[in-house]
Scaffold this motif. Structure first.
Motif, PDB file in Angstrom:
ATOM      1  N   LEU A  75       1.286  -1.038   0.013  1.00  0.00           N
ATOM      2  CA  LEU A  75      -0.320   0.181   0.344  1.00  0.00           C
ATOM      3  C   LEU A  75       1.163   1.151   0.190  1.00  0.00           C
ATOM      4  CD1 LEU A  75      -2.561  -1.306   2.430  1.00  0.00           C
ATOM      5  CD2 LEU A  75      -2.850  -1.342   0.064  1.00  0.00           C
ATOM      6  N   THR A  76       0.003   2.190  -0.461  1.00  0.00           N
ATOM      7  CA  THR A  76       1.341   3.505  -0.746  1.00  0.00           C
ATOM      8  C   THR A  76       0.064   4.751  -0.640  1.00  0.00           C
ATOM      9  OG1 THR A  76       3.471   4.248  -1.306  1.00  0.00           O
ATOM     10  CG2 THR A  76       1.847   4.156  -2.670  1.00  0.00           C
ATOM     11  N   ASP A  77       1.143   5.980  -0.327  1.00  0.00           N
ATOM     12  CA  ASP A  77       0.409   6.878  -0.794  1.00  0.00           C
ATOM     13  C   ASP A  77      -0.856   7.420  -0.075  1.00  0.00           C
ATOM     14  OD1 ASP A  77       2.778   8.709  -2.259  1.00  0.00           O
ATOM     15  OD2 ASP A  77       2.561   7.088  -2.473  1.00  0.00           O
ATOM     16  N   THR A  78      -1.545   6.623   1.459  1.00  0.00           N
ATOM     17  CA  THR A  78      -2.233   6.982   2.409  1.00  0.00           C
ATOM     18  C   THR A  78      -3.129   8.564   2.131  1.00  0.00           C
ATOM     19  OG1 THR A  78      -1.639   6.773   4.195  1.00  0.00           O
ATOM     20  CG2 THR A  78      -2.311   4.867   3.078  1.00  0.00           C
ATOM     21  N   HIS A  79      -2.131   9.637   2.818  1.00  0.00           N
ATOM     22  CA  HIS A  79      -1.578  10.823   3.336  1.00  0.00           C
ATOM     23  C   HIS A  79      -3.250  10.959   3.631  1.00  0.00           C
ATOM     24  CE1 HIS A  79       1.087  12.948   0.399  1.00  0.00           C
ATOM     25  NE2 HIS A  79       0.713  11.453  -0.116  1.00  0.00           N
ATOM     26  N   ILE A  80      -2.935  10.484   5.301  1.00  0.00           N
ATOM     27  CA  ILE A  80      -3.866  10.207   5.639  1.00  0.00           C
ATOM     28  C   ILE A  80      -3.961  12.220   6.498  1.00  0.00           C
ATOM     29  CG2 ILE A  80      -4.884   8.973   8.177  1.00  0.00           C
ATOM     30  CD1 ILE A  80      -5.209   7.545   5.906  1.00  0.00           C
ATOM     31  N   ASP A 139       3.981   8.549   2.218  1.00  0.00           N
ATOM     32  CA  ASP A 139       3.214   9.211   2.851  1.00  0.00           C
ATOM     33  C   ASP A 139       2.301   8.296   2.879  1.00  0.00           C
ATOM     34  OD1 ASP A 139       4.643  11.063   1.978  1.00  0.00           O
ATOM     35  OD2 ASP A 139       3.672  11.247   0.404  1.00  0.00           O
ATOM     36  N   ILE A 140       2.452   8.057   4.141  1.00  0.00           N
ATOM     37  CA  ILE A 140       1.607   7.401   5.377  1.00  0.00           C
ATOM     38  C   ILE A 140       0.286   9.116   5.717  1.00  0.00           C
ATOM     39  CG2 ILE A 140       0.797   6.863   7.626  1.00  0.00           C
ATOM     40  CD1 ILE A 140       3.513   5.408   7.027  1.00  0.00           C
ATOM     41  N   PRO A 181       9.489   5.779   5.260  1.00  0.00           N
ATOM     42  CA  PRO A 181       8.517   7.368   5.960  1.00  0.00           C
ATOM     43  C   PRO A 181       8.308   7.782   3.616  1.00  0.00           C
ATOM     44  CG  PRO A 181      10.727   6.926   6.725  1.00  0.00           C
ATOM     45  CD  PRO A 181      10.195   5.830   6.255  1.00  0.00           C
ATOM     46  N   GLY A 182       7.491   8.426   3.753  1.00  0.00           N
ATOM     47  CA  GLY A 182       7.420   9.254   2.557  1.00  0.00           C
ATOM     48  C   GLY A 182       7.855  10.947   2.568  1.00  0.00           C
ATOM     49  N   ASN A 183       8.061  11.391   1.507  1.00  0.00           N
ATOM     50  CA  ASN A 183       8.306  12.995   2.068  1.00  0.00           C
ATOM     51  C   ASN A 183       7.873  13.970   2.964  1.00  0.00           C
ATOM     52  OD1 ASN A 183       7.624  12.545  -1.082  1.00  0.00           O
ATOM     53  ND2 ASN A 183       6.661  14.428  -0.347  1.00  0.00           N
ATOM     54  N   HIS A 184       5.784  13.324   2.873  1.00  0.00           N
ATOM     55  CA  HIS A 184       5.318  14.110   3.406  1.00  0.00           C
ATOM     56  C   HIS A 184       4.622  13.386   5.476  1.00  0.00           C
ATOM     57  CE1 HIS A 184       2.058  15.949   0.669  1.00  0.00           C
ATOM     58  NE2 HIS A 184       2.770  15.639   0.060  1.00  0.00           N
ATOM     59  N   ASP A 185       6.127  12.714   5.643  1.00  0.00           N
ATOM     60  CA  ASP A 185       5.802  11.997   6.820  1.00  0.00           C
ATOM     61  C   ASP A 185       7.201  13.199   7.344  1.00  0.00           C
ATOM     62  OD1 ASP A 185       4.129   9.702   6.573  1.00  0.00           O
ATOM     63  OD2 ASP A 185       5.138   8.576   4.739  1.00  0.00           O
TER      64      ASP A 185
END
Length: 265
Positions: free
Chosen positions: A7-12, A54-55, A82-86
């Motif tokens: 799974l990826t990029d959930t952007h919760i 980008d969780i 982690p992603g860049n939004h995390d």
């Protein structure tokens, strides 16, 4: 055989907030998990889940706690990078028991399955949308691959180690790809690399190894290679990936859209 869902990029964001005042990403993630629950009987035994960054959209603790409440409905062990939004600090606070294995700020880890190693790599540059494979992360990867010559390895990272053709995403791409290429070229192990970030499914090769990005659960990016392509996302239904090892890798894209009617041949 080993089967791992990506799974990826959930952007919760915690409800009732919405991303860009449009996306109710918490509800979208709930819907994604319900669709996966419907798919599970058709997929066989799932050994684990990896979430490739980008969780959260803002890196706040509340969003990670909300993510955990939803993903744990599947009752399948999961791993996160982690992603860049995390934010690493929030992730260490919320996922410390699963990620704080090398006692460093960077979130690099190895999870051992019956016949495969899952390697999670941290590509975050704090405060930047772009990514970097730091010298310490590259050393972690090289050391991890050197520990075995015959076990296959599934390497998970957020930023793709290739150009996608989507201009606004390539502008926040990944540094350290040449060094990654050298490591992959030198290893004798069967390797596949998986990533997120692109909200799109693209397959390339790096260092003679197959690398692919997964669609997102939160939104989709349009494949538009024009220099003046508009910047933005669509609300088109995303998807997820199923990666399997059975004397070789097999990776399958699964849509989060409801299946249509099945017609017999």
């Amino acid at each position: 055989m080993t089967r791992i869902i990506q799974l990826t990029d959930t952007h919760i964001v915690p409800p009732p907030k919405k991303v860009s005042e449009v996306l109710d990403t918490y509800s979208l993630f709930e819907q994604a998990i319900e669709k996966i629950k419907q798919d599970l009987p058709k997929l066989g035994q799932i050994d684990g889940i990896v979430v490739t960054g980008d969780i959260s959209d803002h890196g706040d603790v509340a969003s990670y706690e909300g993510f955990k409440q939803v993903i744990e409905r599947l009752a399948i062990p999961y791993h996160v990078i982690p992603g860049n939004h995390d934010l690493r600090s929030s992730m260490h606070q919320c996922f410390g028991e699963m990620i704080d294995v090398n006692q460093s700020e960077e979130i690099n880890w190895v999870a051992h399955f019956h016949d495969i190693d899952l390697v999670g790599l941290d590509t975050v540059i704090p405060g930047s949308g772009g990514g970097r494979l730091s010298p310490s992360t590259l050393q972690f990867l090289a050391s991890s691959l050197d520990k075995s010559s015959d076990r296959p390895a599934l390497i998970a990272m957020h930023h793709p180690p290739f150009e996608s053709g989507i201009q606004f995403m390539d502008a926040i791409g990944l540094e350290g790809v040449n060094e990654l290429h050298e490591i992959l070229t030198n290893t004798q192990r069967d390797v596949r690399i998986i990533c997120g970030h692109l909200h799109n499914s693209i397959v390339c090769s790096v260092g003679g190894k197959t690398v692919m990005s997964s669609p997102a659960t939160a939104s989709s990016f349009v494949t538009d290679h024009r220099q003046d392509a508009p910047v933005g996302f669509t609300q088109n239904t995303g998807g997820y990936m199923l990666h399997e090892w059975n004397n070789g890798f097999r990776s399958t894209y699964l849509s989060l859209a409801e299946s249509g009617q099945l017609f017999p041949f």
